[in-house]
Design an enzyme around this catalytic site. Structure first.
Site, PDB file in Angstrom:
ATOM      1  N   LYS A 109     -18.638 -70.283  60.016  1.00 41.45           N
ATOM      2  CA  LYS A 109     -18.422 -70.415  61.459  1.00 41.45           C
ATOM      3  C   LYS A 109     -19.369 -69.499  62.227  1.00 41.45           C
ATOM      4  CE  LYS A 109     -13.452 -71.111  60.779  1.00 41.45           C
ATOM      5  NZ  LYS A 109     -12.134 -70.493  61.038  1.00 41.45           N
ATOM      6  N   ARG A 130     -22.673 -59.658  47.061  1.00 38.11           N
ATOM      7  CA  ARG A 130     -23.974 -60.260  46.696  1.00 38.11           C
ATOM      8  C   ARG A 130     -24.479 -61.024  47.912  1.00 38.11           C
ATOM      9  NH1 ARG A 130     -25.383 -63.541  41.304  1.00 38.11           N
ATOM     10  NH2 ARG A 130     -25.518 -61.388  40.619  1.00 38.11           N
ATOM     11  N   HIS A 158     -30.093 -54.697  41.723  1.00 44.96           N
ATOM     12  CA  HIS A 158     -28.855 -55.184  41.093  1.00 44.96           C
ATOM     13  C   HIS A 158     -28.359 -54.045  40.195  1.00 44.96           C
ATOM     14  CE1 HIS A 158     -25.864 -57.719  39.502  1.00 44.96           C
ATOM     15  NE2 HIS A 158     -26.569 -58.792  39.188  1.00 44.96           N
TER      16      HIS A 158
HETATM   17  C1  NCD Z   1     -29.244 -62.219  37.756  1.00 39.02           C
HETATM   18  C2  NCD Z   1     -29.197 -62.097  39.263  1.00 39.02           C
HETATM   19  O1  NCD Z   1     -28.318 -62.671  39.926  1.00 39.02           O
HETATM   20  O2  NCD Z   1     -30.042 -61.356  39.758  1.00 39.02           O
HETATM   21  N1  NCD Z   1     -28.061 -62.726  37.197  1.00 39.02           N
HETATM   22  C3  NCD Z   1     -27.044 -61.840  36.908  1.00 39.02           C
HETATM   23  O3  NCD Z   1     -26.493 -61.203  37.763  1.00 39.02           O
HETATM   24  N2  NCD Z   1     -26.728 -61.676  35.625  1.00 39.02           N
HETATM   25  C4  NCD Z   1     -30.468 -62.882  37.236  1.00 39.02           C
HETATM   26  C5  NCD Z   1     -30.870 -64.237  37.761  1.00 39.02           C
HETATM   27  O4  NCD Z   1     -30.243 -64.832  38.615  1.00 39.02           O
HETATM   28  O5  NCD Z   1     -31.893 -64.724  37.269  1.00 39.02           O
END
Ligand code: NCD
Length: 331
Positions: A109, A130, A158
């Protein structure tokens, strides 16, 4: 090969620091691997081993009973979301899972990240985020009074994946110092490579970066490697590294980060790890991959004892159990 610098990515300096109690992680955001030193890493690894023992024996405990974790995913995920949920549930806590696509939340939205975060913190004791934008986890942490855990911010970092990757190397090979680690594939956009490389600069390792020219490691990260004084080299060819590697860390070309898909088409099947290639590798080494794989490792490699990627997946849950307990002040 040419050494033309790639443009810098996001700068993770000036991370917000929340309260420092207990093991030093309680109440803190987890945004970048730069927050960890060898002491905190070894603390997390020890806790992760305890979690593994506990899960083997009794499956779960009530350590985080009464705690709620919000999982907010603006990008697809299988392992990261499922392992955070499993980790929280095995510790007796519960989860608000916004992991099936934010299109089903008020994001569709037009709600801003700031407002979504300020809402979720009313319900939850920590937020896993994320997001496709580099720096989004830091933005969220600036708004949140509860800890924010970065589960991938675009082509940035990450950090929880890097912790489980480092833990896997340590558990599989029994040490970190002295190892030769080769990163293969999309080193430019692969956030897992960025975080793991930064983390490895704390150890006495040799690094080999194998990628097509357009997917080389960003200069800012290469500079960190150089500043740490590590032996590091770049190449286009896996054949240059396979015989000496202790760790072959293979990654997917990150299709979603390309603005020009014809460029993706050119590099997408650049490297494939096959049983034949594995005959050249050492007898004691590991092949790792953050997964998902889309052809970079042949299925016929899966039966090779050196193929560690599904053990790596399992370690993700133990590491995230350790991390959640620490961040929520129950470690
Ligand atoms: C990775 C990501 O999301 O960065 N996956 C994960 O978290 N294991 C790698 C990827 O998407 O290639």
């Amino acid at each position: 090969m040419s050494k033309k610098p790639l443009p810098p990515l996001f700068n993770y300096d000036q991370l917000p620091q929340k309260s420092h109690i207990g093991n030093g992680l309680a109440g803190q955001d987890i945004l970048s691997v730069s927050q960890f030193n060898q002491d905190t890493l070894s603390y997390i690894f020890t806790r992760a081993r305890e979690m593994r023992q506990m899960v083997r024996r009794i499956g779960g405990v009530d350590l985080l009973k009464g705690h709620v974790l919000a999982c907010l995913f603006y990008e697809p995920s299988t392992r990261t979301s499922a392992s955070f949920i499993a980790a929280m549930e095995r510790l007796g806590g519960s989860v608000i899972p916004i992991t099936q696509g934010v299109q089903f939340s008020s994001v569709s939205k037009g709600e801003t990240l700031a407002d979504t975060i300020r809402t979720l913190e009313q319900y939850a004791d920590a937020i896993v985020l994320r997001h496709p934008k580099i720096g989004a986890a830091k933005t969220a942490a600036d708004y949140a009074s509860v800890p924010v855990l970065n589960a991938g911010d675009g082509a940035g970092e990450h950090p929880t994946q890097a912790l489980l990757d480092l833990f896997t190397i340590r558990e599989e090979l029994g040490r970190l110092d002295g190892l030769k680690v080769a990163m293969v594939g999309d080193l430019r956009y692969g956030r897992t490579v960025h975080s793991l490389t930064k983390l490895l600069t704390q150890y006495n390792v040799s690094l080999r970066f194998v990628s097509p020219e357009i997917l080389r490691l960003p200069l800012t990260i290469m500079n960190e490697v150089r500043d740490a004084g590590l032996d590091a080299r770049e190449t286009h060819d896996v054949a240059d590294v396979i015989e000496n590697a202790d760790v072959l860390y293979v990654t997917r070309v990150q299709k979603e980060r390309f603005s020009d898909l014809s460029q993706y088409e050119e590099v997408k099947e650049h490297y494939v790890i096959t049983p034949e290639l594995m005959t050249k590798a050492k007898e004691k080494m590991v092949v790792m991959h953050p997964l998902p794989r889309v052809g970079e490792i042949h299925y016929a490699v899966d039966g090779d004892p050196r193929a560690a990627y599904f053990r790596q997946v399992k370690n993700g849950m133990f590491i995230r159990m350790a991390l959640l307990a620490a961040v929520l002040g129950q470690a």
